[in-house]
Design an enzyme around this catalytic site. Structure first.
Site, PDB file in Angstrom:
ATOM      1  CE  LYS A  60      -3.873  -2.372   2.127  1.00 20.89           C
ATOM      2  NZ  LYS A  60      -4.589  -2.791   3.339  1.00 20.89           N
ATOM      3  CD  GLN A 104      -3.617  -4.464   6.433  1.00 19.60           C
ATOM      4  OE1 GLN A 104      -3.725  -3.410   5.821  1.00 19.60           O
ATOM      5  NE2 GLN A 104      -3.943  -5.622   5.904  1.00 19.60           N
ATOM      6  CG  ASP A 127     -10.029  -0.053   5.019  1.00 23.94           C
ATOM      7  OD1 ASP A 127      -9.740  -0.534   3.904  1.00 23.94           O
ATOM      8  OD2 ASP A 127      -9.329  -0.209   6.036  1.00 23.94           O
TER       9      ASP A 127
HETATM   10  N1  GUN Z   1      -6.837  -6.688   5.929  1.00 21.91           N
HETATM   11  C1  GUN Z   1      -7.010  -7.365   4.766  1.00 21.91           C
HETATM   12  N2  GUN Z   1      -7.589  -6.574   3.849  1.00 21.91           N
HETATM   13  C2  GUN Z   1      -7.799  -5.385   4.429  1.00 21.91           C
HETATM   14  C3  GUN Z   1      -8.363  -4.142   3.980  1.00 21.91           C
HETATM   15  O1  GUN Z   1      -8.812  -3.990   2.842  1.00 21.91           O
HETATM   16  N3  GUN Z   1      -8.380  -3.134   4.888  1.00 21.91           N
HETATM   17  C4  GUN Z   1      -7.900  -3.280   6.147  1.00 21.91           C
HETATM   18  N4  GUN Z   1      -7.976  -2.232   6.955  1.00 21.91           N
HETATM   19  N5  GUN Z   1      -7.378  -4.399   6.600  1.00 21.91           N
HETATM   20  C5  GUN Z   1      -7.333  -5.444   5.741  1.00 21.91           C
END
Ligand code: GUN
Length: 303
Positions: A60, A104, A127
């Site tokens: 990311k 995350q 998100d």
């Molecule tokens: N863990 C796995 N995929 C995601 C996501 O898209 N967002 C977040 N915050 N955690 C994740």
């Protein structure tokens, strides 16, 4: 005998689509810098040392920098207390350089994910996990939509154009994928069935679908003979099979038995290289949209 090549589904190349989307985001981010005299900014918070999460967070951060979005990474030890994490989230809520906040998941045991998500400013919740954003999606207000289902919708509309009147079956009712996917398809005028582990005769339900979105997390559960000929199949699953001699790390498969389904479907996303690359691209898109809203600018065009 039909020519097997003629009956093979088109591959929906999510990797290529995501690359094109990221290029458009990069151009729009450069325009934003010109107008707002700052970069759009995404804060990513990682607590603990989960191996997969480390990989995602690294990816990311790199994707942000490539698109001209500032990335603020906060890596905290697994021993971080709820109070410390909430203090950080509140600081990021107030930070004018931060347009998007992503914590995350999963969080280490003992930290309440819902409480942390609830602490994020809904207007920075790129998100789309905050209940305010889930509610906005449910009633058709502007907010943030979770990245994976929005990416699936983009792939479907790119491939099929108008989805009006099509029969869509979404398999899996998670808050992050299945439920928002069903809402997005409904808003796009599809006729939607949200199927799940208690659905009776799932194969028969899936057989009526022009659009199948599989998001259950069960390797190769959807079989080829469940698919209506010509249907468009979106496979959200990423499952690693047990190691074998020729695949010592274990093969990656989706929730759909790919070879079987590809022999019947009109189009299908591969795993990997289908839905996966869309998630980060849409995260960048949501961050850019957040930056425009915070700066009081109209939304970036074509994103
Ligand atoms: N863990 C796995 N995929 C995601 C996501 O898209 N967002 C977040 N915050 N955690 C994740």
């Amino acid at each position: 005998m039909p020519d097997p090549l003629e009956t093979m589904a088109a591959r929906i190349d999510g990797k290529a689509f995501a690359e094109r989307l990221r290029a458009r985001i990069g151009a729009a981010a450069a325009d934003f810098v010109h107008t707002a005299a700052r970069r759009p900014g995404l804060a990513v918070v990682l607590v603990g040392d989960d191996a997969a999460s480390q990989v995602y967070v690294g990816a990311k951060g790199r994707a942000c920098e490539e698109a001209g979005i500032a990335s603020f990474e906060h890596r905290l030890p697994a021993t971080t207390s709820a109070a410390e994490l909430l203090t950080l989230v509140e600081r990021l809520n107030r930070d004018g350089e931060v347009d998007g906040i992503l914590v995350q998941l999963p969080l280490p045991q003992g930290l309440d994910e819902q409480a942390v998500i609830a602490a994020i400013d809904p207007d920075k919740d790129v998100d789309g996990f905050h209940v305010i954003n889930a509610g906005r999606l449910a009633v058709g207000q502007e907010g943030f939509v979770p990245c994976t289902p929005l990416g699936c919708l983009m792939l479907l509309q790119d491939h099929l154009g108008d989805l009006s009147g099509l029969e869509a079956v979404v398999i899996g009712r998670s808050n992050i994928v299945g439920k928002p996917m069903a809402q997005l398809l409904t808003d796009a005028n599809a006729t939607v069935t949200l199927a799940h582990s208690r659905t009776r005769d799932l194969a028969q339900v899936v057989r009526r679908a022009d659009i199948v979105v599989a998001a259950v997390g069960r390797p190769e559960m959807v079989r080829g003979d469940w698919i209506k000929p010509g249907a468009c199949v979106i496979d959200v699953g990423i499952n690693r099979l047990a190691p074998t001699d020729d695949k010592p790390k274990g093969r990656l498969v989706g929730d759909v038995a790919f070879a079987e389904a590809a022999a019947v479907a009109g189009a299908i996303t591969p795993v990997p290289g289908g839905v996966g690359p869309m998630t980060i691209a849409v995260l960048l898109r949501n961050t850019l949209v957040a930056a425009h809203r915070h700066a009081g600018l109209p939304p970036p065009e074509g994103l």
